[in-house]
Design an enzyme around this catalytic site. Structure first.
Site, mmCIF file in Angstrom:
data_model
loop_
_atom_site.group_PDB
_atom_site.id
_atom_site.type_symbol
_atom_site.label_atom_id
_atom_site.label_comp_id
_atom_site.label_asym_id
_atom_site.label_seq_id
_atom_site.Cartn_x
_atom_site.Cartn_y
_atom_site.Cartn_z
ATOM 1 N N THR A 1 2.380 5.139 -4.590
ATOM 2 C CA THR A 1 3.597 4.786 -2.919
ATOM 3 C C THR A 1 4.663 4.665 -3.478
ATOM 4 N N GLU B 1 -5.876 5.518 0.449
ATOM 5 C CA GLU B 1 -5.848 7.309 -0.523
ATOM 6 C C GLU B 1 -5.245 8.301 0.950
ATOM 7 N N GLY C 1 -2.263 -1.566 -6.038
ATOM 8 C CA GLY C 1 -3.716 -2.211 -5.132
ATOM 9 C C GLY C 1 -3.456 -2.820 -7.736
HETATM 10 C C1 LIG Z 1 -17.102 -8.517 3.819
HETATM 11 C C2 LIG Z 1 -16.234 -8.201 2.725
HETATM 12 C C3 LIG Z 1 -16.534 -6.359 2.301
HETATM 13 C C4 LIG Z 1 -16.225 -5.774 1.203
HETATM 14 C C5 LIG Z 1 -16.378 -4.821 1.214
HETATM 15 C C6 LIG Z 1 -14.906 -3.713 0.078
HETATM 16 C C7 LIG Z 1 -14.275 -2.507 0.604
HETATM 17 C C8 LIG Z 1 -14.148 -1.859 -0.590
HETATM 18 C C9 LIG Z 1 -14.984 -0.326 -0.792
HETATM 19 C C10 LIG Z 1 -14.527 0.617 -1.368
HETATM 20 C C11 LIG Z 1 -13.200 0.749 -1.925
HETATM 21 C C12 LIG Z 1 -12.536 1.560 -2.008
HETATM 22 C C13 LIG Z 1 -11.339 1.618 -3.331
HETATM 23 C C14 LIG Z 1 -10.288 2.830 -2.700
HETATM 24 C C15 LIG Z 1 -9.115 1.728 -3.192
HETATM 25 C C16 LIG Z 1 -8.157 2.255 -2.288
HETATM 26 C C17 LIG Z 1 -6.865 1.649 -3.256
HETATM 27 C C18 LIG Z 1 -6.273 2.861 -2.919
HETATM 28 C C19 LIG Z 1 -5.066 4.039 -2.979
HETATM 29 C C20 LIG Z 1 -4.497 4.682 -2.461
HETATM 30 O O1 LIG Z 1 -3.709 4.598 -1.499
HETATM 31 S S1 LIG Z 1 -3.628 5.782 -3.790
HETATM 32 C C21 LIG Z 1 -2.107 6.997 -3.001
HETATM 33 C C22 LIG Z 1 -2.999 7.799 -2.301
HETATM 34 N N1 LIG Z 1 -1.544 8.579 -1.352
HETATM 35 C C23 LIG Z 1 -2.181 9.727 -0.782
HETATM 36 O O2 LIG Z 1 -3.350 9.369 -0.320
HETATM 37 C C24 LIG Z 1 -0.864 10.070 -0.493
HETATM 38 C C25 LIG Z 1 -1.188 10.839 1.174
HETATM 39 N N2 LIG Z 1 -0.789 12.393 0.583
HETATM 40 C C26 LIG Z 1 -0.914 13.746 -0.195
HETATM 41 O O3 LIG Z 1 -1.852 13.814 -0.879
HETATM 42 C C27 LIG Z 1 -0.504 14.889 -0.134
HETATM 43 O O4 LIG Z 1 1.034 14.729 -0.847
HETATM 44 C C28 LIG Z 1 -0.380 15.628 0.828
HETATM 45 C C29 LIG Z 1 -2.179 16.318 1.326
HETATM 46 C C30 LIG Z 1 -0.260 14.985 2.408
HETATM 47 C C31 LIG Z 1 0.227 17.250 0.743
HETATM 48 O O5 LIG Z 1 1.784 16.548 1.231
HETATM 49 P P1 LIG Z 1 2.793 17.833 1.492
HETATM 50 O O6 LIG Z 1 2.442 19.418 2.070
HETATM 51 O O7 LIG Z 1 3.726 17.715 0.925
HETATM 52 O O8 LIG Z 1 2.104 18.591 -0.149
HETATM 53 P P2 LIG Z 1 2.427 19.461 -1.688
HETATM 54 O O9 LIG Z 1 2.437 18.648 -2.700
HETATM 55 O O10 LIG Z 1 3.354 20.376 -1.471
HETATM 56 O O11 LIG Z 1 1.031 20.747 -2.009
HETATM 57 C C32 LIG Z 1 0.637 21.390 -0.690
HETATM 58 C C33 LIG Z 1 -0.480 22.313 -1.290
HETATM 59 O O12 LIG Z 1 -1.053 21.675 -2.282
HETATM 60 C C34 LIG Z 1 -2.421 21.117 -1.701
HETATM 61 N N3 LIG Z 1 -3.431 19.668 -2.066
HETATM 62 C C35 LIG Z 1 -3.053 18.883 -1.118
HETATM 63 N N4 LIG Z 1 -3.126 17.523 -1.635
HETATM 64 C C36 LIG Z 1 -4.120 18.574 -2.709
HETATM 65 C C37 LIG Z 1 -5.921 17.830 -3.635
HETATM 66 N N5 LIG Z 1 -5.620 16.431 -3.531
HETATM 67 N N6 LIG Z 1 -5.959 18.526 -3.690
HETATM 68 C C38 LIG Z 1 -5.987 20.378 -4.120
HETATM 69 N N7 LIG Z 1 -4.783 20.593 -3.246
HETATM 70 C C39 LIG Z 1 -3.670 19.905 -2.369
HETATM 71 C C40 LIG Z 1 -2.320 21.281 -0.376
HETATM 72 O O13 LIG Z 1 -3.597 22.108 0.660
HETATM 73 C C41 LIG Z 1 -1.137 22.256 -0.033
HETATM 74 O O14 LIG Z 1 -2.346 23.952 -0.748
HETATM 75 P P3 LIG Z 1 -1.187 24.942 0.388
HETATM 76 O O15 LIG Z 1 -0.073 25.452 -0.579
HETATM 77 O O16 LIG Z 1 -1.091 25.047 1.701
HETATM 78 O O17 LIG Z 1 -2.375 25.932 -0.482
HETATM 79 C C1 LIG Z 2 -4.905 -2.009 1.412
HETATM 80 C C2 LIG Z 2 -4.009 -0.910 0.972
HETATM 81 C C3 LIG Z 2 -3.543 -0.455 -0.513
HETATM 82 C C4 LIG Z 2 -3.541 0.760 -1.355
HETATM 83 N N1 LIG Z 2 -3.477 1.046 -2.591
HETATM 84 C C5 LIG Z 2 -2.945 1.337 -2.591
HETATM 85 C C6 LIG Z 2 -3.037 1.809 -4.732
HETATM 86 O O1 LIG Z 2 -3.340 1.462 -5.210
HETATM 87 N N2 LIG Z 2 -1.337 2.531 -4.839
HETATM 88 C C7 LIG Z 2 -0.414 2.971 -3.688
HETATM 89 O O2 LIG Z 2 -0.567 4.355 -4.662
HETATM 90 N N3 LIG Z 2 -1.076 3.531 -3.186
HETATM 91 C C8 LIG Z 2 -2.150 2.314 -2.514
HETATM 92 N N4 LIG Z 2 -1.545 2.195 -1.087
HETATM 93 C C9 LIG Z 2 -0.648 3.075 0.203
HETATM 94 C C10 LIG Z 2 -1.190 4.051 0.736
HETATM 95 O O3 LIG Z 2 -1.683 5.566 -0.331
HETATM 96 C C11 LIG Z 2 -0.100 4.714 2.046
HETATM 97 O O4 LIG Z 2 -0.008 3.556 2.505
HETATM 98 C C12 LIG Z 2 -0.570 5.287 2.990
HETATM 99 O O5 LIG Z 2 -0.643 6.285 1.500
HETATM 100 C C13 LIG Z 2 -0.565 5.971 3.629
HETATM 101 O O6 LIG Z 2 1.535 6.117 3.590
HETATM 102 P P1 LIG Z 2 2.460 5.742 4.546
HETATM 103 O O7 LIG Z 2 2.076 4.144 4.062
HETATM 104 O O8 LIG Z 2 3.793 6.107 3.949
HETATM 105 O O9 LIG Z 2 2.385 5.458 5.844
HETATM 106 P P2 LIG Z 2 3.492 6.705 6.848
HETATM 107 O O10 LIG Z 2 3.303 8.374 6.334
HETATM 108 O O11 LIG Z 2 4.221 5.918 7.011
HETATM 109 O O12 LIG Z 2 2.476 6.311 8.101
HETATM 110 C C14 LIG Z 2 3.196 6.318 9.668
HETATM 111 C C15 LIG Z 2 2.779 6.507 10.551
HETATM 112 O O13 LIG Z 2 3.337 8.706 10.544
HETATM 113 C C16 LIG Z 2 2.516 9.145 10.714
HETATM 114 N N5 LIG Z 2 2.739 10.083 9.867
HETATM 115 C C17 LIG Z 2 2.939 10.039 8.071
HETATM 116 N N6 LIG Z 2 2.856 11.367 8.163
HETATM 117 C C18 LIG Z 2 3.021 12.255 9.169
HETATM 118 C C19 LIG Z 2 2.846 13.065 9.747
HETATM 119 N N7 LIG Z 2 3.353 14.668 8.444
HETATM 120 N N8 LIG Z 2 2.555 14.033 10.925
HETATM 121 C C20 LIG Z 2 2.043 13.334 11.425
HETATM 122 N N9 LIG Z 2 2.270 11.799 11.377
HETATM 123 C C21 LIG Z 2 2.525 11.715 10.687
HETATM 124 C C22 LIG Z 2 0.685 8.611 10.134
HETATM 125 O O14 LIG Z 2 0.363 9.723 10.973
HETATM 126 C C23 LIG Z 2 1.249 6.995 10.327
HETATM 127 O O15 LIG Z 2 0.183 7.071 11.806
HETATM 128 C C24 LIG Z 2 -2.091 1.320 -0.404
HETATM 129 C C25 LIG Z 2 -2.861 0.964 0.703
HETATM 130 C C26 LIG Z 2 -3.312 0.262 1.823
HETATM 131 C C27 LIG Z 2 -3.200 0.030 3.394
#
Ligand SMILES: CCCCCCCC/C=C\CCCCCCC/C=C/C(=O)SCCNC(=O)CCNC(=O)[C@H](O)C(C)(C)COP(=O)(O)OP(=O)(O)OC[C@H]1O[C@@H](n2cnc3c(N)ncnc32)[C@H](O)[C@@H]1OP(=O)(O)O
Ligand SMILES: Cc1cc2nc3c(=O)[nH]c(=O)nc-3n(C[C@H](O)[C@H](O)[C@H](O)COP(=O)(O)OP(=O)(O)OC[C@H]3O[C@@H](n4cnc5c(N)ncnc54)[C@H](O)[C@@H]3O)c2cc1C
Length: 609
Positions: free
Chosen positions: A83, A369, A122
């Site tokens: 991100t 995620e 993170g």
């Molecule tokens: C009281 C104390 C309690 C304590 C409790 C503790 C609590 C903690 C508990 C648990 C901890 C858990 C640990 C979690 C740690 C979290 C850390 C966080 C990390 C992150 O956030 S990492 C960053 C994550 N980012 C995202 O998820 C981004 C989201 N966006 C996307 O995934 C993609 O870009 C998309 C899915 C939105 C795709 O967009 P787009 O259409 O532009 O996609 P393209 O890239 O062009 O691809 C399209 C094509 O691909 C297919 N596709 C997309 N994704 C996937 C995939 N993952 N696998 C397979 N295929 C995929 C998609 O369907 C399209 O297919 P078609 O072309 O339509 O066939």
């Molecule tokens: C606690 C925490 C830990 C994280 N850890 C990591 C990490 O370890 N590594 C890492 O790489 N990232 C990490 N992230 C980032 C995280 O993966 C992103 O914040 C997440 O994927 C959402 O993306 P954004 O922040 O760009 O949200 P945005 O996409 O900017 O979302 C803002 C708003 O726009 C809307 N929106 C966006 N796109 C669309 C669309 N196409 N259609 C309709 N609505 C839309 C959403 O629903 C939302 O309401 C972390 C985030 C948090 C909060």
């Protein structure tokens, strides 16, 4: 604790956990359990759940041999830096560049704009020595899109950032403690060079000459690490929901309000149907998410084995299921934790109820995620594709197999006649299938009215998300039913689980009645029968509710809640907690002489008292 103290204490715990894992030693499952009881977000999560899996999934054999031994012994600490400040959801829109320089055989990593700074990863801010960085690969002036690279960030001797790297923590997050134990970070590259062999090259390669060689496997495998984490998040949702429900259920049995007759004791609030109607569906959800989590783990293992054998057929379904269920269960759990706080009345708002901290630490699961709406839109795309292929001879499989019975499901009428019919698994399932299919088909029909499909998709986003949620709810209901059909030891246990399964399903019907009625999946009379049956199920669950949460086997220490204590000794312990507050260290508070006394004295003077 201050932020610095909290952060340092989490480092201490993480390193101690790692020591225990090695010394005892602990198996992988036991280590996961230890993480669960450590109970705080920390750098180990990203190292083990994302950095190591990214190398395993996207690295070549040589890269795995080089990096995994170091990572496995924690001689390097890694994070997952995807991100950016300007782009999170839109992964293909990332701006960081990795330009190949054939002269030096290196990639030059650069952050061309402020919005291209990595932001959120993170473990990045203060701890990680290395990261898997996602950046646009550029060779010979051509942009090949986003790829992963292993990058050393800090000096291994003194932990200072390497020249060309600016790095730090992004600041305080929601809540007091909660996610603030984690150093979510920012990172900028200023023409920072890494050797060519640090591009993760299992999926595509850059040769010594700078030629880009795409592989014949789907490029989406680059997203594999996210699929793996999304799958684990579903089981975590069950753990968090169960925790909140355990607190609210035990406390609802302790708390009494109204209903006293002739000076007798008042009614336990758990006996109010309104309390049951809010609480028991959450109890049922905790069990439902656990079972669907088990199934998803199986699905993920299955797809992983298939991918190893170059069978990519089930990848789209695995992506849709992990994305959709991650979204649905985390949204329901966040809402559920907040509902549990309200179910505990005023005392739920006290920190010592354990619920505010749980909410604050859990709620980002709706965003990390993958934002929950963005993920449901992925499910919707998958559903629209499946609907468009109906009648093409390609039978839908797996979780969309029900769409293969479209002809029947589009015209069938529910045969529910009496309340007990709602305890028939086939009838319940067909109701959910009809609703999910009809919502998906309705979206597909509306889409077909647009000349431009993408424009139609944008216009119908809200409907598409609802159709996706309907499909995900069907999956959860059907996996609960499958669980009941399998081996469950003990008739009594099975009966209890049956009750919970139907509470889960019937409550969803009640909550989404508009969907069920507007798609003619049921009639309003059948909806009333469902409500009637639901009330009867609540009555059956009531005597076992506390046992059903005790079964989660959470210790008082883990729950961290005065309200959820196993012994129910709530009121004396609330007093004990209150007396521990620093404000109660002195009888007269600090500030009395400065502010309160002069104020009172002034009034006393003017009133001539
Ligand atoms: C009281 C104390 C309690 C304590 C409790 C503790 C609590 C903690 C508990 C648990 C901890 C858990 C640990 C979690 C740690 C979290 C850390 C966080 C990390 C992150 O956030 S990492 C960053 C994550 N980012 C995202 O998820 C981004 C989201 N966006 C996307 O995934 C993609 O870009 C998309 C899915 C939105 C795709 O967009 P787009 O259409 O532009 O996609 P393209 O890239 O062009 O691809 C399209 C094509 O691909 C297919 N596709 C997309 N994704 C996937 C995939 N993952 N696998 C397979 N295929 C995929 C998609 O369907 C399209 O297919 P078609 O072309 O339509 O066939
Ligand atoms: C606690 C925490 C830990 C994280 N850890 C990591 C990490 O370890 N590594 C890492 O790489 N990232 C990490 N992230 C980032 C995280 O993966 C992103 O914040 C997440 O994927 C959402 O993306 P954004 O922040 O760009 O949200 P945005 O996409 O900017 O979302 C803002 C708003 O726009 C809307 N929106 C966006 N796109 C669309 C669309 N196409 N259609 C309709 N609505 C839309 C959403 O629903 C939302 O309401 C972390 C985030 C948090 C909060």
């Amino acid at each position: 604790m201050t932020r610095k103290e909290l952060f340092k204490n989490t480092l201490r715990k993480s390193v101690h956990a790692w020591k225990l894992i090695n010394e005892l030693p602990l198996s992988d499952d036991e280590s996961l359990m230890l993480r669960h009881f450590m109970d705080q977000p920390g750098f180990l999560d990203l190292h083990w759940r994302m950095f190591v899996p990214a190398i395993k999934g996207q690295g070549t054999e040589e890269q795995k041999q080089k990096w995994l031994p170091l990572a496995n012994k924690m001689q390097i600490i890694g994070c997952y830096a995807q991100t950016e400040l300007g782009h999170g959801s839109n992964v293909q829109g990332l701006e960081t560049t990795a330009t190949f320089d054939p002269q030096t055989d290196q990639f030059i990593l650069h952050s061309p704009t402020q919005t291209s700074s990595k932001w959120w990863p993170g473990g990045l801010g203060k701890v990680s020595t290395h990261a898997v960085i996602y950046a646009r690969l550029i060779t010979d002036g051509k942009d090949h899109g986003v790829h992963g690279f292993i990058v050393q960030l800090r000096n291994m001797d003194d932990h200072s950032p390497l020249p060309g790297i600016t790095i730090g923590d992004i600041g305080v997050k929601f809540g007091n403690g909660a996610y603030n134990s984690m150093d979510n970070g920012f990172l900028m590259f200023d023409k920072f060079c890494i050797p060519r062999d640090q591009m993760l090259m299992r999926l595509s390669k850059v040769t010594r000459e700078g030629k880009y060689v795409p592989s014949d496997v789907p490029r989406q495998l680059m997203y594999g690490t996210m699929v793996s984490v999304r799958q684990t998040i579903v089981s975590n949702a069950s753990i968090a929901m169960a925790r909140a429900v355990c607190i609210a259920t035990r406390y609802s049995a302790v708390r009494r309000q109204f209903g006293s007759q002739n000076g007798g004791i008042e009614t336990q609030v758990i006996d109010y149907k309104t309390q049951q109607n809010r609480l028991f569906p959450l109890l049922a959800s905790a069990y439902a998410f656990r079972f669907v989590g088990e199934w998803l783990k199986w699905l993920y293992t299955d797809v992983t084995q298939r991918l190893e054998a170059s069978d990519f057929a089930t990848l789209p379904e695995a992506h849709a299921c992990t994305a959709g269920l991650k979204s649905m269960t985390t949204s329901a759990t966040s809402d559920g934790i907040e509902e549990c706080r309200k179910l505990c009345g005023g005392h739920g708002y006290l920190w010592c109820s354990g619920l505010p901290e749980l909410f604050a630490v859990y709620v980002p699961a709706c965003t990390y995620e993958g934002d929950n709406v963005v993920l449901q839109l992925q499910v919707a795309r998958f559903l629209m594709k499946t609907v468009s292929q109906l009648g093409s001879g390609k039978a839908p499989a797996g979780t969309t197999a029900y769409m293969g019975r479209a002809k029947h499901l589009l015209q069938c009428r529910s045969s529910i006649r009496k309340a007990e019919d709602w305890l028939n698994p086939a009838m319940v399932l067909e109701t959910f299938e009809a609703r999910a299919l009809r919502m998906a088909v309705s979206c597909a029909n509306n889409l077909s009215k647009f000349e431009n499909q993408e424009q139609g998709f944008s216009e119908l986003l809200a409907d598409l998300v609802e159709a996706a949620i309907a499909h995900c709810q069907l999956i959860v209901v059907s996996k609960f039913i499958v669980k009941l059909e399998g081996e469950i030891k003990g008739k009594g246990v099975k009966n209890q689980l049956k009750n919970l399964c139907y509470i889960y399903a019937l409550h969803l019907i009640h909550k989404h009645l508009g969907d069920f009625l507007s798609t003619n999946s049921i009639t309003s009379e059948q909806a009333s029968l469902a409500n009637h049956q639901l009330r009867s199920l609540y009555t059956q669950v009531r005597p076992n509710a506390v046992a059903l949460v005790d079964a989660f086997d959470y210790t008082d220490h883990y729950l961290g809640s005065v309200l959820g204590r196993y012994d129910g000794n709530v009121y004396p312990k609330l007093f004990e907690e209150a007396l521990k507050d620093p404000l109660n260290d002195t009888v007269v508070p600090d500030g009395y002489h400065e502010y309160i006394r002069p104020l009172i004295k002034q009034h006393l003077r003017s009133a001539r008292l």
